[in-house]
Design a protein around this motif. Structure first.
Motif, mmCIF file in Angstrom:
data_model
loop_
_atom_site.group_PDB
_atom_site.id
_atom_site.type_symbol
_atom_site.label_atom_id
_atom_site.label_comp_id
_atom_site.label_asym_id
_atom_site.label_seq_id
_atom_site.Cartn_x
_atom_site.Cartn_y
_atom_site.Cartn_z
ATOM 1 N N VAL A 157 48.855 32.353 -15.149
ATOM 2 C CA VAL A 157 50.313 32.496 -14.989
ATOM 3 C C VAL A 157 50.616 33.941 -14.626
ATOM 4 N N THR A 192 45.874 36.585 -5.092
ATOM 5 C CA THR A 192 44.671 35.793 -4.842
ATOM 6 C C THR A 192 43.479 36.438 -5.523
ATOM 7 N N THR A 238 58.184 33.588 -12.193
ATOM 8 C CA THR A 238 56.917 33.251 -12.854
ATOM 9 C C THR A 238 56.336 31.999 -12.208
ATOM 10 N N MET A 239 55.068 32.027 -11.892
ATOM 11 C CA MET A 239 54.406 30.874 -11.267
ATOM 12 C C MET A 239 53.123 30.546 -12.031
ATOM 13 N N ASP A 240 52.822 29.242 -12.115
ATOM 14 C CA ASP A 240 51.561 28.832 -12.765
ATOM 15 C C ASP A 240 50.785 27.865 -11.853
ATOM 16 N N THR A 241 50.615 28.301 -10.618
ATOM 17 C CA THR A 241 49.872 27.485 -9.660
ATOM 18 C C THR A 241 48.428 27.288 -10.148
ATOM 19 N N GLN A 242 47.916 26.033 -9.995
ATOM 20 C CA GLN A 242 46.537 25.795 -10.437
ATOM 21 C C GLN A 242 45.539 26.471 -9.504
ATOM 22 N N TRP A 243 44.473 27.002 -10.107
ATOM 23 C CA TRP A 243 43.362 27.531 -9.331
ATOM 24 C C TRP A 243 42.224 26.541 -9.473
ATOM 25 N N LYS A 300 49.742 19.694 -15.050
ATOM 26 C CA LYS A 300 49.614 20.772 -16.038
ATOM 27 C C LYS A 300 49.532 20.180 -17.439
ATOM 28 N N ALA A 345 45.035 27.419 -14.740
ATOM 29 C CA ALA A 345 46.122 27.920 -13.914
ATOM 30 C C ALA A 345 46.581 29.251 -14.513
ATOM 31 N N THR A 398 48.289 32.374 -5.852
ATOM 32 C CA THR A 398 49.617 32.086 -6.401
ATOM 33 C C THR A 398 50.635 32.799 -5.520
ATOM 34 N N LYS A 399 51.570 32.022 -4.961
ATOM 35 C CA LYS A 399 52.436 32.558 -3.898
ATOM 36 C C LYS A 399 53.887 32.690 -4.373
#
Lengths: 510, 320
Positions: free
Chosen positions: A291, A343, A303-308, A194, A289, A322-323
């Motif tokens: 958020v 998703t 809160t999640m900031d999974t990369q796409w 990140k 990513a 983001t799960k």
């Protein structure tokens, strides 16, 4: 047995065999450019095999999707290397011998040489010999006296041609060995970090990487220690969407900094990798990513900031999943009905066709997501690994993961589910895709490559040529000077130089 | 950032260059077609003038009318050569204008690259014309060049634009320049080898290539042109590949990764290495060596078109 071995060796080291092996090498390398390769793109290989049925499977079995590590490709270049060694050894001995021998005797009849001139001059033989010696400075030469009183100079030049040739071929061998050493002791790893300084990556083991390709002698326990963070990522695009600048502002600690705790900075750009303690860090790509914050019915927030991942390299339309695991539920059965995945697609600059989201520009001008919110069992508890970019489709097919909302959200937008859960699109972070490379032998590859250039230049540009001078006193006190020349390399274009030299030897026109 | 006026002038000059090359080609064809229409008599006359001093024309005024007739085709040939020089100057100007317009070296996309390759080939040929009696063959060299430039100016044309970040490196100047010079040089031996095969065929059987065969220079001249040019191009090509490796190490994390462009460059390199070896191998000199050289040039062209336009690799921005 001995004659068989000798014949095999002779056959293998002959020029004809070397030529055929060269052709085979060229031919064998070509499929690598025409067929997808596992090392470059494993997904494409899988697609190709699926598309072509038995033909694809046959090619796969014959190692056509990993050409450069295949048995047949290796066989060709190993045979070529043996052939090369067999050719080089006798030539090196021959070369060493030639260096110590004097230039050959002057032929009896110089007029039969391809280049020849004869003139009578008003000088003594001594003067002519002195003049010829001056003219032939830089040549290896030897003076002889013949039985009838004639004096000769045999001269030869261009020994560097063979030197260059040998240097080239030995450097070729050296380069291949250095390459092999690199393949044994080198490694490569890729990792997404990140670009907001929140994530620290340390090169302490294989697990830190998203993917890792070790050399054959690397087990991942002894990697060069260093740590890095990406404080920020600068991008600039031209109005046309063409990228103009990528710079990841790194903070890193080399091995010695790890003890003192100091951080150094580095502007990582496409053409300037970070080099630290023999490891190199490269900027390979970037992405977004989104958020999301999920507020669960019990009031707890996650809160999640999974990369796409970008699916379009021009507009950077991205996709991902983001799960979320619901907090505060201890019963795993119940929890697996309440897991949430957000998703869909993300557009850095939204362009809507009706409600269909697309992206019109790669930079963050008007970010928007088009999401499906899924609720149920994500399948993350069953121990099977799954891609961070997608949800487990089999869970959807089984009816255990259901779509509960579909919405387009701008930054700050939120969607409320039937059980009171709120999914909010907070904003966007950037991430960068980094590669760490280690190749202890690559400096040797460079050294040998430079030797190859020098060798090949010398061996093709320098001409091996011979020149003979015969000086015979004539009756009237004058001297007959005969000059003969022979080029020992084909198409050497010796004529002009010979004219000039023979003119200088005789002292111009008489 | 981009000076549109200069870019437009550059494109106009490019068009003018192609037109001039077409005329040069036509003039060279005239010399090629009519130059040695009656070979035996021409040889006899040549011998007479070669033997005598340069004043022979004044000494024998009786034949004044005939030499004029004889040199008409030659005059066309000379005009063709002059046009080629003019074309090369225009060509160079167009590249300089493009470079000034975008403020960088003018070889950042396929259009510019092909233009530069063509210029190198033309200049190589102009130099060779001075050293070897090959002027009348200009049409055969100009034909692929005109085709390349036509494709470059139409299908593969790119607007003047700044470079992508990946291309912003000093290695762009060195690596691509070496590739351009080597490719431009390789065009000439490719053409010379084709002509060598034709001439060789004719020498062995006078019934083959009757019209063309006798009008070509001797097989030895063509072979020499091919070999001399190849041995200059090959080290430059090697240098270019190695520079590519150094650049790739800085840009892509490895010096060699079997990217399609790298692979085909390797294949071409091996083929040219085979060409050089074939000339030292009994039974491979002459015709076979010429075939290998043609194969090498075919690999070079394949690398330019197929790899850039069909496959997807790291070099794909060549058309960007």
């Amino acid at each position: 047995m001995v004659p068989f071995l000798r014949n095999t060796w002779r056959g293998l080291t002959s020029m004809r065999t070397a030529l055929i092996l060269l052709f085979l090498l060229a031919l064998a390398a070509l499929p690598g450019a025409l067929l997808p390769q596992r090392t470059l793109n494993a997904n494409k290989v899988a697609d190709y095999i699926a598309e072509h049925g038995w033909w694809g499977r046959l090619l796969d079995r014959l190692q056509f999707f990993n050409v450069y590590a295949s048995v047949w490709f290796s066989a060709i270049y190993i045979l070529l290397m043996i052939s090369l060694v067999g050719c080089l050894l006798p030539r090196t001995l021959e070369y060493a011998r030639a260096l110590r021998t004097k230039p050959v005797l002057t032929p009896r009849n110089l007029s039969r040489m391809p280049h020849h001139s004869e003139s009578t001059v008003d000088k003594t033989p001594d003067e002519v010999i002195a003049q010829a010696t001056r003219a032939l400075s830089g040549w290896r030469k030897t003076e002889r006296e013949e039985e009838n009183g004639a004096r000769t100079i045999s001269a030869e030049r261009g020994y560097l041609r063979e030197t260059g040739n040998l240097v080239f071929h030995f450097a070729m061998l050296g380069l291949i060995i250095a390459l092999a050493v690199g393949k044994l002791f080198g490694y490569e790893g890729q990792v997404i970090v990140k670009a907001d300084g929140s994530q620290e990556f340390c090169n302490s083991g294989v697990l830190g990487y998203d993917s890792f390709q070790p050399g054959l002698r690397v087990d991942g326990t002894d990697l060069t220690p260093f740590c890095l963070k990406v404080a920020s990522f600068d991008v600039n695009f031209l109005p046309t969407g063409q990228p103009d600048l990528f710079r990841a502002n790194l903070e890193y600690q080399s091995e010695k900094d790890l003890d003192t705790g100091t951080w150094q900075t580095y502007g990582l750009e496409v053409n300037s990798p970070l080099r630290t303690d023999g490891d190199r860090v490269y900027l390979l790509g970037h992405g977004y990513a989104p958020v999301f914050t999920v507020t669960f019915p019990n009031g707890e927030k996650r809160t999640m900031d999974t990369q796409w991942r970008p699916v379009d390299q021009v507009t950077f339309l991205s996709e991902g999943a983001t799960k979320f695991d619901p907090p505060g539920i201890t019963d795993s059965e119940e929890r697996r009905t309440k897991q949430i995945a957000v998703t869909g697609v993300f557009a850095p600059t939204a362009q809507l066709h009706g409600s269909l989201l697309n992206s019109s520009f790669p930079d963050l001008r008007d970010p928007m997501v088009a999401v499906d919110v899924m609720r149920g069992d994500l399948g993350i508890d069953n121990g099977r690994g799954q891609s961070i970019f997608t949800i487990d489709q089999s869970m959807v097919d089984d009816g255990r993961l259901k779509r509960v909302a579909r919405e387009n959200l701008s930054v700050g937008g939120e969607v409320k589910l039937d059980d009171g859960t709120v999914v909010r699109f907070d904003g966007v972070k950037r991430w960068v895709y980094l590669q760490v490379s280690h190749d202890p032998a690559q400096v040797w590859v460079l050294v040998f490559a430079i030797a190859i250039i020098l060798g090949i230049g010398a061996s093709l540009i320098i001409k091996r040529r011979r020149l003979w001078v015969r000086v015979v006193p004539a009756a009237d006190g004058r001297t007959v000077v005969e000059v003969g020349g022979l080029a020992r390399t084909d198409q050497a274009g010796y004529g002009e130089e010979f004219e000039r030299l023979s003119g200088a030897v005789t002292g111009g026109k008489n | 950032m981009v000076n549109e006026t200069l870019a437009r002038f550059g494109d106009w000059t490019y068009g003018a260059t192609v037109v001039v090359y077409v005329f040069a080609m036509a003039f060279a064809l005239i010399e090629q077609a009519f130059g040695k229409a009656k070979p035996r008599r021409a040889v006899a006359r040549q011998l007479a003038t070669v033997g005598g001093p340069s004043t022979s024309v004044e000494e024998v005024p009786a034949v004044e009318a005939r030499p004029a007739e004889r040199t008409r085709s030659e005059r066309f040939g000379r005009m063709g050569a002059a046009l080629m020089v003019l074309g090369a100057l225009l060509h160079f100007t167009s590249l300089v204008l493009r470079g000034l317009a975008v403020g960088r070296v003018p070889w950042g996309n396929m259009y510019e690259y092909m233009s530069a390759v063509s210029l190198v080939a033309v200049v190589t040929w102009i130099v060779l014309m001075k050293k070897f009696p090959v002027r009348r063959l200009s049409a055969f060299v100009l034909l692929p060049i005109v085709i390349l430039m036509f494709l470059g100016g139409t299908v593969l044309y790119s607007e003047a634009a700044p470079l992508q970040p990946a291309l912003r490196s000093y290695w762009l100047i060195v690596h691509v320049a070496a590739a351009i010079i080597a490719s431009g040089l390789f065009l000439v031996p490719g053409v010379a080898s084709v002509l060598y095969l034709i001439r060789n065929r004719y020498d062995h059987d006078q019934a083959k290539f009757v019209r063309l065969g006798e009008r070509l220079p001797g097989a030895d001249v063509l072979d020499r042109v091919a070999y001399r040019t190849t041995i200059i191009a090959f080290p430059i090509f090697t240098f270019g590949v190695i520079c590519g490796g150094i650049w790739a190490e800085a840009a892509w994390g490895r010096f060699w990764g079997w990217d399609p462009k790298e692979t085909v460059a390797f294949v071409a390199w091996v083929i040219y290495a085979a060409y050089l070896h074939s000339r030292a191998t009994a039974g491979w000199r002459g015709g076979k060596a010429a075939w290998i050289n043609i194969l090498g040039f075919a690999a070079t062209v394949f690398n330019l078109f197929f790899v850039n336009l069909v496959t997807v690799g790291l070099h794909s921005y060549a058309n960007g």
